[in-house]
Design a protein around this motif. Structure first.
Motif, mmCIF file in Angstrom:
data_model
loop_
_atom_site.group_PDB
_atom_site.id
_atom_site.type_symbol
_atom_site.label_atom_id
_atom_site.label_comp_id
_atom_site.label_asym_id
_atom_site.label_seq_id
_atom_site.Cartn_x
_atom_site.Cartn_y
_atom_site.Cartn_z
ATOM 1 N N LEU A 228 -5.501 -0.631 -0.208
ATOM 2 C CA LEU A 228 -5.229 -2.068 -0.201
ATOM 3 C C LEU A 228 -5.760 -2.752 1.047
ATOM 4 C CD1 LEU A 228 -1.735 -2.528 -1.873
ATOM 5 C CD2 LEU A 228 -4.004 -2.200 -2.873
ATOM 6 N N ASP A 229 -5.950 -2.006 2.121
ATOM 7 C CA ASP A 229 -6.561 -2.592 3.322
ATOM 8 C C ASP A 229 -7.984 -3.076 3.055
ATOM 9 O OD1 ASP A 229 -4.416 -2.392 5.008
ATOM 10 O OD2 ASP A 229 -5.126 -0.617 6.077
ATOM 11 N N ARG A 230 -8.630 -2.500 2.066
ATOM 12 C CA ARG A 230 -9.979 -2.977 1.742
ATOM 13 C C ARG A 230 -9.962 -4.436 1.308
ATOM 14 N NH1 ARG A 230 -9.876 2.421 0.675
ATOM 15 N NH2 ARG A 230 -11.732 3.650 1.190
ATOM 16 N N HIS B 1 0.426 11.584 3.562
ATOM 17 C CA HIS B 1 -0.988 11.327 3.296
ATOM 18 C C HIS B 1 -1.146 10.356 2.126
ATOM 19 C CE1 HIS B 1 -5.218 11.736 2.587
ATOM 20 N NE2 HIS B 1 -5.001 12.204 1.362
ATOM 21 N N PHE B 2 -0.375 10.523 1.070
ATOM 22 C CA PHE B 2 -0.488 9.608 -0.061
ATOM 23 C C PHE B 2 -0.108 8.186 0.343
ATOM 24 C CE2 PHE B 2 -1.110 13.257 -2.720
ATOM 25 C CZ PHE B 2 -1.754 12.767 -3.843
ATOM 26 N N LEU B 3 0.887 8.044 1.202
ATOM 27 C CA LEU B 3 1.247 6.698 1.674
ATOM 28 C C LEU B 3 0.089 6.077 2.449
ATOM 29 C CD1 LEU B 3 4.951 7.145 2.875
ATOM 30 C CD2 LEU B 3 4.096 6.526 0.600
ATOM 31 N N PRO C 220 -2.986 14.234 11.075
ATOM 32 C CA PRO C 220 -3.298 14.992 9.859
ATOM 33 C C PRO C 220 -3.040 14.229 8.567
ATOM 34 C CG PRO C 220 -1.298 15.831 10.892
ATOM 35 C CD PRO C 220 -1.934 14.886 11.872
ATOM 36 N N GLU C 221 -2.114 13.278 8.582
ATOM 37 C CA GLU C 221 -1.833 12.525 7.357
ATOM 38 C C GLU C 221 -2.969 11.569 7.000
ATOM 39 O OE1 GLU C 221 -0.727 9.932 10.696
ATOM 40 O OE2 GLU C 221 -0.405 12.056 10.222
ATOM 41 N N GLY D 175 0.811 -1.209 0.000
ATOM 42 C CA GLY D 175 0.000 0.000 0.000
ATOM 43 C C GLY D 175 0.844 1.257 0.000
ATOM 44 N N ALA D 176 1.936 1.239 0.755
ATOM 45 C CA ALA D 176 2.853 2.385 0.741
ATOM 46 C C ALA D 176 3.464 2.559 -0.644
ATOM 47 C CB ALA D 176 3.942 2.196 1.792
ATOM 48 N N GLY D 177 3.752 1.441 -1.298
ATOM 49 C CA GLY D 177 4.255 1.525 -2.671
ATOM 50 C C GLY D 177 3.227 2.129 -3.616
ATOM 51 N N LEU D 178 1.955 1.757 -3.437
ATOM 52 C CA LEU D 178 0.890 2.350 -4.241
ATOM 53 C C LEU D 178 0.795 3.854 -3.970
ATOM 54 C CD1 LEU D 178 -1.598 2.204 -6.103
ATOM 55 C CD2 LEU D 178 -2.956 1.571 -4.083
ATOM 56 N N GLY D 179 0.897 4.239 -2.703
ATOM 57 C CA GLY D 179 0.855 5.656 -2.367
ATOM 58 C C GLY D 179 2.013 6.420 -2.984
ATOM 59 N N TRP D 180 3.203 5.831 -2.956
ATOM 60 C CA TRP D 180 4.378 6.448 -3.591
ATOM 61 C C TRP D 180 4.131 6.651 -5.081
ATOM 62 C CZ3 TRP D 180 7.580 4.835 -7.543
ATOM 63 C CH2 TRP D 180 8.782 5.540 -7.695
#
Length: 288
Positions: A74-76, A65-67, A267-268, A24-29
């Motif tokens: 992806l948590d869904r 925030h994007f991460l 805030p993120e 998910g962090a990769g998707l956010g990146w």
């Protein structure tokens, strides 16, 4: 392509949470680098709503925030398709659950943090009766079927759709059907009043929390969902005291003030990718 994406998400549901969060962090990146329009929207929102931050601090917050946003997407996978015991084990209730389970009319104030779907599922599993949710219909029928399968997996979710109006929702609320409500979006001039929100003095805000609670004679219980390394904390707050009042605008000011306090703790995780300030008072230029 849609079938493939759904199949991949169902595959992710079987992975350890740490793996899902890394992906998910990769998707956010990736979204940070490719979704330039959304990145601009986030930057404008943070500049207006958190003016005390430096430009460097706002950019760092926007990136975080994007991460978080990518991780929540992806948590869904496991929220909607993992075995129930797995999903339940990653949702931790914090607070007095009797605020949700006690009899009587109920409106759940559920702000748009990235874990909103996790909170909705947790509320459904906690409340021992049908719960009304207001959804936006997906344009693709296969995506709509998958989303509904996930959002209704608690077995007691009663879906309503924004385009159908509020008459059915009000009827259900008057009959004692709890309402899960997320009114902290900009739905246009016709549905909004202008009240302060964080650093913005005139933010178009839907006053439906006050209206629904008044019409239904319902207590209002805030439920704030916080992403954690273990899953999500479902923070159940005490029912609001002296709410609603006789003043719709002041109730909405109070709602935004409460929300601002929660936003500042994480805030993120607030949903900054939405054009929260797209509707401006007459004569004011757009901000995006």
């Amino acid at each position: 392509m849609v079938n493939l994406l759904i199949a991949v998400m169902r595959l992710f549901a079987r992975l350890p949470l740490s793996w899902v969060r890394a992906l998910g962090a990769g998707l956010g990146w990736l979204l940070w680098h490719l979704a330039r329009k959304r990145r601009h929207i986030v930057s404008v929102n943070l500049r207006l709503c958190m003016p005390e931050l430096t430009e460097a601090e706002r950019q760092a917050l926007a990136y975080r925030h994007f991460l978080a946003f990518g991780q929540s997407v992806l948590d869904r996978s496991w929220l909607w398709d993992a075995p129930e015991a797995v999903a339940r084990g990653r949702l931790r209730y914090v607070g007095d659950l009797t605020a949700l389970t006690a009899p009587g009319p109920l409106v759940v104030f559920a702000p748009h943090f990235v874990g909103l779907d996790a909170g909705g599922l947790a509320v459904g599993w906690c409340v021992p009766r049908n719960v009304a949710f207001i959804f936006v219909k997906q344009s693709n029928p296969k995506v709509e079927a998958w989303v509904r399968h996930g959002r209704e997996r608690s077995g007691n979710a009663r879906p309503y759709f924004r385009h159908e109006g509020v008459r059915q929702i009000l009827a259900g609320l008057k009959k004692g059907e709890p309402l899960h409500l997320s009114p902290d979006m900009d739905f246009g001039r016709g549905e909004s009043i202008f009240v302060p929100f964080m650093g913005v003095e005139q933010a178009a805000t839907v006053p439906s929390l006050s209206r629904f609670s008044r019409v239904g004679g319902a207590r209002v219980v805030p439920v704030v969902t916080r992403m954690t390394p273990q899953g999500y904390d479902i923070e159940v707050h005490a029912p609001l005291v002296d709410f609603p009042s006789a003043d719709l605008a002041q109730d909405t000011v109070r709602m935004n003030a409460l929300l601002a306090g929660w936003v500042r703790t994480m805030p993120e995780q607030y949903y900054w990718v939405h054009k929260r300030l797209k509707t401006r008072p007459e004569g004011e230029p757009g901000v995006y």
